[in-house]
Every structure is written in structure tokens, then in C-alpha cells.
Motif scaffolding. Structure first.
Motif, short mmCIF file in Angstrom:
data_model
loop_
_atom_site.label_atom_id
_atom_site.label_comp_id
_atom_site.label_asym_id
_atom_site.label_seq_id
_atom_site.Cartn_x
_atom_site.Cartn_y
_atom_site.Cartn_z
N UNK A 130 0.84 -1.20 0.00
CA UNK A 130 0.00 0.00 0.00
C UNK A 130 0.87 1.24 0.00
N UNK A 131 1.90 1.24 0.82
CA UNK A 131 2.78 2.39 0.91
C UNK A 131 3.49 2.65 -0.43
N UNK A 132 3.97 1.60 -1.08
CA UNK A 132 4.63 1.77 -2.39
C UNK A 132 3.65 2.35 -3.42
N UNK A 133 2.42 1.87 -3.40
CA UNK A 133 1.43 2.37 -4.35
C UNK A 133 1.10 3.84 -4.10
N UNK A 134 0.90 4.19 -2.84
CA UNK A 134 0.48 5.56 -2.52
C UNK A 134 1.61 6.58 -2.67
N UNK A 135 2.84 6.14 -2.51
CA UNK A 135 3.96 7.07 -2.64
C UNK A 135 4.51 7.12 -4.06
N UNK A 162 -2.19 -4.12 -9.39
CA UNK A 162 -2.32 -5.58 -9.32
C UNK A 162 -1.58 -6.18 -8.13
N UNK A 163 -0.67 -5.42 -7.53
CA UNK A 163 0.05 -5.92 -6.36
C UNK A 163 -0.87 -6.06 -5.15
N UNK A 164 -2.02 -5.42 -5.20
CA UNK A 164 -2.93 -5.39 -4.06
C UNK A 164 -4.24 -6.11 -4.37
N UNK A 165 -4.89 -6.60 -3.31
CA UNK A 165 -6.25 -7.11 -3.51
C UNK A 165 -7.10 -5.99 -4.12
N UNK A 166 -8.10 -6.38 -4.88
CA UNK A 166 -8.91 -5.40 -5.63
C UNK A 166 -9.44 -4.27 -4.76
N UNK A 167 -9.95 -4.58 -3.58
CA UNK A 167 -10.51 -3.53 -2.73
C UNK A 167 -9.46 -2.50 -2.32
N UNK A 168 -8.27 -2.98 -1.97
CA UNK A 168 -7.21 -2.05 -1.56
C UNK A 168 -6.71 -1.21 -2.74
N UNK A 169 -6.80 -1.75 -3.93
CA UNK A 169 -6.38 -1.00 -5.11
C UNK A 169 -7.20 0.28 -5.27
N UNK A 170 -8.35 0.34 -4.63
CA UNK A 170 -9.18 1.54 -4.68
C UNK A 170 -8.44 2.76 -4.12
N UNK A 171 -7.45 2.53 -3.28
CA UNK A 171 -6.68 3.63 -2.70
C UNK A 171 -5.69 4.24 -3.69
N UNK A 172 -5.48 3.62 -4.83
CA UNK A 172 -4.46 4.07 -5.78
C UNK A 172 -4.66 5.52 -6.21
N UNK A 173 -5.89 5.96 -6.36
CA UNK A 173 -6.14 7.33 -6.80
C UNK A 173 -5.64 8.39 -5.83
N UNK A 174 -5.43 8.02 -4.59
CA UNK A 174 -4.97 8.98 -3.58
C UNK A 174 -3.59 9.53 -3.92
N UNK A 175 -2.77 8.74 -4.58
CA UNK A 175 -1.40 9.18 -4.86
C UNK A 175 -1.36 10.44 -5.72
N UNK A 176 -2.45 10.75 -6.43
CA UNK A 176 -2.49 11.98 -7.22
C UNK A 176 -2.62 13.22 -6.34
N UNK A 177 -2.89 13.00 -5.05
CA UNK A 177 -3.08 14.10 -4.11
C UNK A 177 -2.12 13.89 -2.93
#
Length: 146
Positions: A93-98, A105-120
Motif C-alpha cells: 500500500x505504501x509503495x502504491x500511494x507514494x 495488481x500488487x494489491x487485492x482489488x478492494x485495496x487498489x481503490x486507494x491508488x487514486x490517492x497518490x495523485x493528491x
């Protein structure tokens, strides 16, 4: 419906109806975290099975939609996992958000929902707040058993 819109809906659903919200009676580990820049706060409660798996997890606190949704998603993602497996999810999660990876795809589908946060970038702390509390709770348990 676009993928980003589906993810945005997942975040809103978990913010409006957080899973595993509230105190956990007879927890054996807990930790709190606070985001000083915005005031979000969370407390995570864990109970481990004799085999070392997270058999119960709940959270409480107050925060923005991203903070609440992330905590809700976290509780679902780590339930039944060992401390080592939970730490591996934290790292992903930390790698994706930073931005260290863009691979949802590294994360379960539900957690992948957090990916958009990295734009902010100012909101990454909100999304990571409960994950840091998880890390602290797991670390505290290690200190107590040493």
C-alpha cells in the motif's frame, strides 16, 4: 463506468459505511495514530489467535473520507493474516500511494481503490494513517513478547 470511478465509489462506500468500526473487547494489541496536519485520528484494536493470525480487528476515530475508508479497507484486508502478511500488505500500500509503483495488481482489488490517492500527495497521510497504527500495534506486540 471507468475504473477510476469504480475505485472512487469504493472509497465513498467504505467512508459512509465503514466496516469493523468501534471498539474491540478483549483485544491484545492496540495503537493510535494522528495526522497532525489535518487532525484525523484513528485507534486500531487487534486480537491474535494462538497461531499468530489476526482473528479480530476493529478501529475507531474521526477523520476524512479517505482516512475512514482506508481504515475500513485495512480491517478487511488483514483479517485472518499473520503479522508478516499484514506487514507485506502495508509495504505494498505504501509503495502504491507514494508512487514507488503504479501496479494496482500488487494489491487485492478492494485495496487498489486507494491508488487514486497518490495523485493528491497531501492526502497520502490520510490514507496511510491506519496502516501506521497497524504497524505500531504489531511492533508493540513484539516488544511485549520479547
Amino acid at each position: 463506468m471507468e475504473l477510476d470511478e469504480l475505485y472512487r465509489e469504493a472509497i465513498l462506500e467504505h467512508a459512509r459505511h465503514p466496516r469493523n468500526f468501534g471498539d474491540l473487547e478483549s483485544c491484545d494489541r492496540s495503537a493510535a495514530a494522528k495526522n497532525v496536519s489535518c487532525g484525523d485520528s484513528v485507534r486500531l484494536f487487534l486480537r491474535l489467535s494462538p497461531e499468530g493470525k489476526i482473528e479480530a480487528i476493529r478501529f475507531n476515530g474521526s477523520g476524512c473520507a479517505i482516512s475512514t475508508a482506508s481504515a475500513s479497507l485495512l480491517t478487511l484486508a488483514v483479517h485472518g493474516k499473520t503479522a508478516e502478511e499484514a506487514r507485506a500488505l502495508f509495504a505494498k500500500v505504501q509503495r502504491l500511494l507514494t508512487g514507488a509503483t503504479t501496479e494496482r495488481d500488487e494489491l487485492p482489488r478492494d485495496l487498489a481503490a486507494l491508488a487514486g490517492v497518490r495523485r493528491f500527495p497531501q492526502r497520502v497521510g490520510c490514507a496511510m494513517l491506519s496502516w501506521h497504527a497497524l504497524e505500531d500495534a504489531l511492533r508493540a506486540g513484539e516488544k511485549n513478547s520479547a
